[in-house]
Design an enzyme around this catalytic site. Sequence first.
Site, PDB file in Angstrom:
ATOM      1  N   GLY A  58      41.773  35.629  41.202  1.00 21.81           N
ATOM      2  CA  GLY A  58      41.178  36.821  40.609  1.00 21.81           C
ATOM      3  C   GLY A  58      40.485  36.550  39.292  1.00 21.81           C
ATOM      4  O   GLY A  58      39.916  37.440  38.686  1.00 21.81           O
ATOM      5  N   CYS A  59      40.544  35.311  38.829  1.00 23.97           N
ATOM      6  CA  CYS A  59      39.849  34.952  37.597  1.00 23.97           C
ATOM      7  C   CYS A  59      38.540  34.258  37.947  1.00 23.97           C
ATOM      8  O   CYS A  59      38.510  33.411  38.824  1.00 23.97           O
ATOM      9  CB  CYS A  59      40.705  34.012  36.746  1.00 23.97           C
ATOM     10  SG  CYS A  59      42.143  34.797  36.028  1.00 23.97           S
ATOM     11  N   GLN A  60      37.499  34.649  37.239  1.00 22.45           N
ATOM     12  CA  GLN A  60      36.187  34.043  37.449  1.00 22.45           C
ATOM     13  C   GLN A  60      36.208  32.574  37.009  1.00 22.45           C
ATOM     14  O   GLN A  60      35.678  31.711  37.683  1.00 22.45           O
ATOM     15  CB  GLN A  60      35.161  34.827  36.625  1.00 22.45           C
ATOM     16  CG  GLN A  60      33.741  34.384  36.821  1.00 22.45           C
ATOM     17  CD  GLN A  60      32.789  35.209  35.969  1.00 22.45           C
ATOM     18  OE1 GLN A  60      33.191  35.885  35.038  1.00 22.45           O
ATOM     19  NE2 GLN A  60      31.521  35.157  36.293  1.00 22.45           N
TER      20      GLN A  60
END
Length: 140
Positions: free
Chosen positions: A50-52
């Site tokens: 979920g982290c870019q």
Amino acid sequence: MTINEKQDQIIEEFSAFDDWMDKYSFLIELGNELNVLEEQHRTDQNLIDGCQSKVWLHAELKDGKIEIQGDSDAIIVKGIVALLLRVLSGHTPDEILNTELYFIDKIGLKEHLSPTRSNGLVAMVKQIRAYALAFKVKQG
């Protein structure tokens, strides 16, 4: 120092800055001060979904308290990791699970992050709470 005392301290530190460029600089500075995450903990298992950018969080239970280490390949995100670790690392699973993280809204962090970074922040907090829950269950 309690989690809430740490949150209040961060809110006070951020209130010293008038504009967001200064706050970003402060975040970058915090990230630069973060202890280096050992290579053995930079695993896919510790990578946050979920982290870019890439974010690793590693947690261990020591003497009933969770010690969290983390890192990121993005400088601002690394600063966010540093803030989360400062607030939550070194506390018991119950303390982490029963605390509302109000400092994120109070310093205006969420509204000044891109939607993907904001999602990443939520994912990091979720992961830390998941570690706390797992350690709580293990403790019995």
